[in-house]
Design an enzyme around this catalytic site. Structure first.
Site, mmCIF file in Angstrom:
data_model
loop_
_atom_site.group_PDB
_atom_site.id
_atom_site.type_symbol
_atom_site.label_atom_id
_atom_site.label_comp_id
_atom_site.label_asym_id
_atom_site.label_seq_id
_atom_site.Cartn_x
_atom_site.Cartn_y
_atom_site.Cartn_z
ATOM 1 N N ASP A 110 -5.173 -7.185 -6.615
ATOM 2 C CA ASP A 110 -5.111 -8.192 -5.535
ATOM 3 C C ASP A 110 -5.838 -9.469 -5.962
ATOM 4 O O ASP A 110 -5.385 -10.579 -5.693
ATOM 5 C CB ASP A 110 -5.769 -7.651 -4.260
ATOM 6 C CG ASP A 110 -5.104 -6.384 -3.766
ATOM 7 O OD1 ASP A 110 -4.227 -6.462 -2.898
ATOM 8 O OD2 ASP A 110 -5.464 -5.308 -4.284
ATOM 9 N N THR B 265 1.011 -0.336 -9.385
ATOM 10 C CA THR B 265 1.885 0.756 -8.976
ATOM 11 C C THR B 265 3.108 0.240 -8.235
ATOM 12 O O THR B 265 4.222 0.752 -8.424
ATOM 13 C CB THR B 265 1.105 1.757 -8.094
ATOM 14 O OG1 THR B 265 -0.173 1.985 -8.681
ATOM 15 C CG2 THR B 265 1.841 3.070 -7.967
ATOM 16 N N THR B 266 2.913 -0.785 -7.435
ATOM 17 C CA THR B 266 4.057 -1.383 -6.735
ATOM 18 C C THR B 266 5.085 -1.874 -7.752
ATOM 19 O O THR B 266 6.289 -1.614 -7.620
ATOM 20 C CB THR B 266 3.593 -2.563 -5.856
ATOM 21 O OG1 THR B 266 2.615 -2.088 -4.917
ATOM 22 C CG2 THR B 266 4.755 -3.180 -5.099
ATOM 23 N N ARG C 210 -7.295 -14.546 2.460
ATOM 24 C CA ARG C 210 -8.031 -15.785 2.692
ATOM 25 C C ARG C 210 -7.560 -16.905 1.760
ATOM 26 O O ARG C 210 -7.320 -18.028 2.198
ATOM 27 C CB ARG C 210 -9.536 -15.545 2.503
ATOM 28 C CG ARG C 210 -10.347 -16.783 2.708
ATOM 29 C CD ARG C 210 -11.815 -16.600 2.370
ATOM 30 N NE ARG C 210 -12.415 -17.910 2.259
ATOM 31 C CZ ARG C 210 -12.372 -18.675 1.169
ATOM 32 N NH1 ARG C 210 -11.782 -18.226 0.084
ATOM 33 N NH2 ARG C 210 -12.904 -19.860 1.170
ATOM 34 N N ASP D 27 -11.262 -7.078 -1.557
ATOM 35 C CA ASP D 27 -10.280 -7.760 -2.417
ATOM 36 C C ASP D 27 -9.061 -8.188 -1.593
ATOM 37 O O ASP D 27 -8.489 -9.263 -1.799
ATOM 38 C CB ASP D 27 -9.800 -6.837 -3.541
ATOM 39 C CG ASP D 27 -10.927 -6.396 -4.463
ATOM 40 O OD1 ASP D 27 -12.091 -6.701 -4.167
ATOM 41 O OD2 ASP D 27 -10.630 -5.751 -5.474
ATOM 42 N N GLY E 160 -3.961 -2.341 -7.309
ATOM 43 C CA GLY E 160 -4.796 -3.002 -6.299
ATOM 44 C C GLY E 160 -6.260 -2.597 -6.355
ATOM 45 O O GLY E 160 -7.151 -3.452 -6.473
ATOM 46 N N HIS F 215 -10.700 -1.022 -1.446
ATOM 47 C CA HIS F 215 -10.853 -2.378 -1.972
ATOM 48 C C HIS F 215 -10.566 -3.417 -0.891
ATOM 49 O O HIS F 215 -10.003 -4.476 -1.163
ATOM 50 C CB HIS F 215 -9.939 -2.581 -3.179
ATOM 51 C CG HIS F 215 -8.490 -2.246 -2.918
ATOM 52 N ND1 HIS F 215 -8.059 -1.026 -2.469
ATOM 53 C CD2 HIS F 215 -7.374 -3.007 -3.038
ATOM 54 C CE1 HIS F 215 -6.740 -1.045 -2.328
ATOM 55 N NE2 HIS F 215 -6.311 -2.242 -2.655
ATOM 56 N N HIS G 147 0.855 -1.188 0.000
ATOM 57 C CA HIS G 147 0.000 0.000 0.000
ATOM 58 C C HIS G 147 0.894 1.242 0.000
ATOM 59 O O HIS G 147 2.090 1.166 0.326
ATOM 60 C CB HIS G 147 -0.948 -0.022 1.200
ATOM 61 C CG HIS G 147 -2.033 -1.037 1.030
ATOM 62 N ND1 HIS G 147 -2.600 -1.713 2.094
ATOM 63 C CD2 HIS G 147 -2.645 -1.500 -0.101
ATOM 64 C CE1 HIS G 147 -3.528 -2.543 1.611
ATOM 65 N NE2 HIS G 147 -3.566 -2.428 0.301
ATOM 66 N N ASP H 23 -1.079 -1.391 4.727
ATOM 67 C CA ASP H 23 -1.141 -0.239 5.624
ATOM 68 C C ASP H 23 -2.146 -0.578 6.722
ATOM 69 O O ASP H 23 -3.350 -0.623 6.464
ATOM 70 C CB ASP H 23 -1.585 0.988 4.843
ATOM 71 C CG ASP H 23 -1.613 2.234 5.716
ATOM 72 O OD1 ASP H 23 -1.498 2.095 6.954
ATOM 73 O OD2 ASP H 23 -1.764 3.342 5.167
HETATM 74 O O1 LIG Z 1 -3.660 -1.582 -3.357
HETATM 75 C C1 LIG Z 1 -2.772 -2.388 -3.392
HETATM 76 C C2 LIG Z 1 -2.881 -3.666 -2.683
HETATM 77 O O2 LIG Z 1 -4.098 -3.842 -2.024
HETATM 78 C C3 LIG Z 1 -1.532 -2.122 -4.142
HETATM 79 O O3 LIG Z 1 -1.821 -1.615 -5.411
HETATM 80 P P1 LIG Z 1 -0.748 -0.765 -6.194
HETATM 81 O O4 LIG Z 1 0.522 -1.535 -6.208
HETATM 82 O O5 LIG Z 1 -1.295 -0.571 -7.566
HETATM 83 O O6 LIG Z 1 -0.603 0.548 -5.432
#
Ligand SMILES: O=C(CO)COP(=O)(O)O
Length: 160
Positions: free
Chosen positions: A99, A75-76, A135, A129, A94, A126, A47, A119
């Site tokens: 996810d 994005t990660t 899970r 998700d 995400g 989301h 996050h 985080d």
């Molecule tokens: O939201 C995320 C995981 O739940 C991460 O998504 P991003 O890598 O696109 O920021």
């Protein structure tokens, strides 16, 4: 692939017992044309508040991570490739389903481990998700690290 572990192609699921499938392990096979390698496959997710931690972690473990087949949420993955020389297969971001895309790989027993730096102090839009991904890791007994201390164990453990 670490010795003593089944290759990704042969990885068996955790014992599954439910009214739909009965009891037993499911062995997933792949299409004969599937070019996927037998490399250990690892997902990296963070996050926004945790992305700096994940990037620092990836830099510190870059040599080890380079030996793995890496996937990440959108994005990660972008940030990882900007910050390191690692090659990362990027899924959707995400909040847009990334996810769930990674969770589907868990359900197919394609993944050996996930580092997911969540985080813990902020709600995510989301959240369902995210819960689904956590899970399905438990359903399939897939290694999951949600903080840096366990991430180190996971990455080093996969190398053994
Ligand atoms: O939201 C995320 C995981 O739940 C991460 O998504 P991003 O890598 O696109 O920021």
């Amino acid at each position: 692939m670490a010795s003593g572990r089944a290759s990704s192609h042969e990885k068996r699921s955790a014992p599954v017992e439910n009214k739909y499938m009965g009891t037993g392990h499911i062995t997933h096979s792949y299409r004969s044309g599937d070019q996927r390698s037998d490399m250990t496959r690892v997902a990296l997710i963070a996050h926004d508040e945790k992305k700096p931690d994940l990037l620092e972690f990836a830099q510190a473990h870059e040599t080890q991570l380079a030996a793995y087949d890496l996937i990440a949420t959108g994005t990660t993955g972008k940030r990882l490739m900007e910050t390191t020389d690692l090659e990362v297969e990027r899924k959707e971001s995400g909040p847009l389903g990334g996810d769930l895309m990674i969770g589907s790989e868990v359900a197919e027993n394609k993944l050996d481990g996930i580092v997911f730096l969540r985080d813990p102090l902020r709600a995510q839009p989301h959240e369902p998700d995210i819960s689904a991904l956590l899970r399905i890791c438990d359903v399939h007994d897939t290694a999951l690290a949600t903080n840096l201390a366990s991430a180190t164990f996971l990455i080093e453990g996969l190398a053994d």
